[in-house]
Design a protein around this motif. Structure first.
Motif, mmCIF file in Angstrom:
data_model
loop_
_atom_site.group_PDB
_atom_site.id
_atom_site.type_symbol
_atom_site.label_atom_id
_atom_site.label_comp_id
_atom_site.label_asym_id
_atom_site.label_seq_id
_atom_site.Cartn_x
_atom_site.Cartn_y
_atom_site.Cartn_z
ATOM 1 N N UNK A 1 35.772 2.275 22.394
ATOM 2 C CA UNK A 1 35.744 3.433 23.320
ATOM 3 C C UNK A 1 35.123 3.094 24.751
ATOM 4 N N UNK A 2 35.487 3.458 25.779
ATOM 5 C CA UNK A 2 34.818 3.232 27.207
ATOM 6 C C UNK A 2 33.588 3.910 27.134
ATOM 7 N N UNK A 3 32.508 3.493 27.000
ATOM 8 C CA UNK A 3 30.974 4.021 27.050
ATOM 9 C C UNK A 3 30.332 3.317 28.077
ATOM 10 N N UNK A 4 29.935 3.926 29.118
ATOM 11 C CA UNK A 4 28.898 3.134 30.080
ATOM 12 C C UNK A 4 27.300 3.075 29.417
ATOM 13 N N UNK A 5 26.899 1.735 29.422
ATOM 14 C CA UNK A 5 25.659 1.636 28.541
ATOM 15 C C UNK A 5 24.474 1.217 29.843
ATOM 16 N N UNK A 6 23.464 1.497 29.476
ATOM 17 C CA UNK A 6 22.334 1.005 30.658
ATOM 18 C C UNK A 6 22.073 -0.530 30.270
ATOM 19 N N UNK A 7 20.951 -0.991 31.026
ATOM 20 C CA UNK A 7 20.604 -2.257 30.777
ATOM 21 C C UNK A 7 20.247 -2.804 29.214
ATOM 22 N N UNK A 8 19.675 -1.805 28.525
ATOM 23 C CA UNK A 8 19.335 -1.944 27.315
ATOM 24 C C UNK A 8 20.350 -1.904 26.092
ATOM 25 N N UNK A 9 21.621 -1.522 26.612
ATOM 26 C CA UNK A 9 22.780 -1.291 25.885
ATOM 27 C C UNK A 9 22.863 -0.005 25.101
ATOM 28 N N UNK A 10 22.137 0.976 25.642
ATOM 29 C CA UNK A 10 22.012 2.357 25.129
ATOM 30 C C UNK A 10 23.099 2.915 26.192
ATOM 31 N N UNK A 11 24.003 3.951 25.328
ATOM 32 C CA UNK A 11 25.029 4.754 26.317
ATOM 33 C C UNK A 11 24.308 5.843 27.038
ATOM 34 N N UNK A 12 24.684 5.772 28.088
ATOM 35 C CA UNK A 12 24.102 6.679 29.234
ATOM 36 C C UNK A 12 24.559 8.326 28.902
ATOM 37 N N UNK A 13 25.602 8.383 28.348
ATOM 38 C CA UNK A 13 26.041 9.582 27.932
ATOM 39 C C UNK A 13 25.265 9.965 26.636
ATOM 40 N N UNK A 14 24.922 11.129 26.334
ATOM 41 C CA UNK A 14 24.255 11.631 25.213
ATOM 42 C C UNK A 14 25.157 11.387 23.970
ATOM 43 N N UNK A 15 24.420 11.052 22.857
ATOM 44 C CA UNK A 15 25.074 11.030 21.675
ATOM 45 C C UNK A 15 25.045 12.433 20.949
ATOM 46 N N UNK A 16 25.957 12.570 20.058
ATOM 47 C CA UNK A 16 25.867 13.712 18.973
ATOM 48 C C UNK A 16 24.651 13.695 18.274
ATOM 49 N N UNK A 17 24.282 14.838 17.694
ATOM 50 C CA UNK A 17 23.246 14.884 16.739
ATOM 51 C C UNK A 17 23.542 13.997 15.589
ATOM 52 N N UNK A 18 24.992 14.204 14.989
ATOM 53 C CA UNK A 18 25.389 13.390 13.656
ATOM 54 C C UNK A 18 25.362 11.996 13.957
ATOM 55 N N UNK B 1 22.962 10.378 16.053
ATOM 56 C CA UNK B 1 21.398 10.252 16.009
ATOM 57 C C UNK B 1 21.009 9.964 14.497
ATOM 58 N N UNK B 2 21.756 10.944 13.633
ATOM 59 C CA UNK B 2 21.173 11.026 12.222
ATOM 60 C C UNK B 2 21.593 9.906 11.669
ATOM 61 N N UNK B 3 22.953 9.511 11.942
ATOM 62 C CA UNK B 3 23.435 8.147 11.102
ATOM 63 C C UNK B 3 22.890 7.022 11.285
ATOM 64 N N UNK B 4 22.370 6.809 12.790
ATOM 65 C CA UNK B 4 21.814 5.577 12.993
ATOM 66 C C UNK B 4 20.145 5.680 12.460
ATOM 67 N N UNK B 5 19.701 6.541 12.717
ATOM 68 C CA UNK B 5 18.250 6.740 11.878
ATOM 69 C C UNK B 5 18.459 6.541 10.403
ATOM 70 N N UNK B 6 19.312 6.933 9.848
ATOM 71 C CA UNK B 6 19.657 6.592 8.183
ATOM 72 C C UNK B 6 19.686 5.324 8.138
ATOM 73 N N UNK B 7 20.658 4.817 8.804
ATOM 74 C CA UNK B 7 20.949 3.227 8.909
ATOM 75 C C UNK B 7 19.739 2.151 9.007
ATOM 76 N N UNK B 8 18.910 2.705 9.847
ATOM 77 C CA UNK B 8 17.594 1.791 10.156
ATOM 78 C C UNK B 8 16.764 2.197 8.966
#
Length: 70
Positions: free
Chosen positions: A3-20, A22-29
């Motif tokens: 997908x075409x998602x613009x990232x900041x200097x840290x590689x984090x999407x500038x556009x907010x992510x959905x809560x789902x 965020x929950x998936x990433x937290x569970x993964x970590x």
């Protein structure tokens, strides 16, 4: 493919992510924080195997579509 998602200097999407997401990433970590080395290696191996299978299936589909058009 990606997908075409613009990232900041840290590689984090500038556009907010959905809560789902965020929950998936937290569970993964959290899993990797609590996993034994063997569990972590098995999870990564399974992820790689599934990723390769998906890429193979997509390539096969693209090749089939090209043949159908010819």
């Amino acid at each position: 493919m990606y997908p075409d998602v613009e990232l900041d200097a840290s590689g984090v999407p500038k556009q907010p992510m959905s809560s789902a997401v965020v929950a998936a990433v937290k569970t993964f970590i959290d899993f990797f924080r609590k996993a034994t080395p063997l569990e972590a290696m098995a999870a990564v191996g399974e992820f790689i195997a599934k990723s390769e299978a998906l890429m193979y299936a997509q390539l096969h589909e693209e090749m089939w579509q090209t043949k159908v058009r010819e």
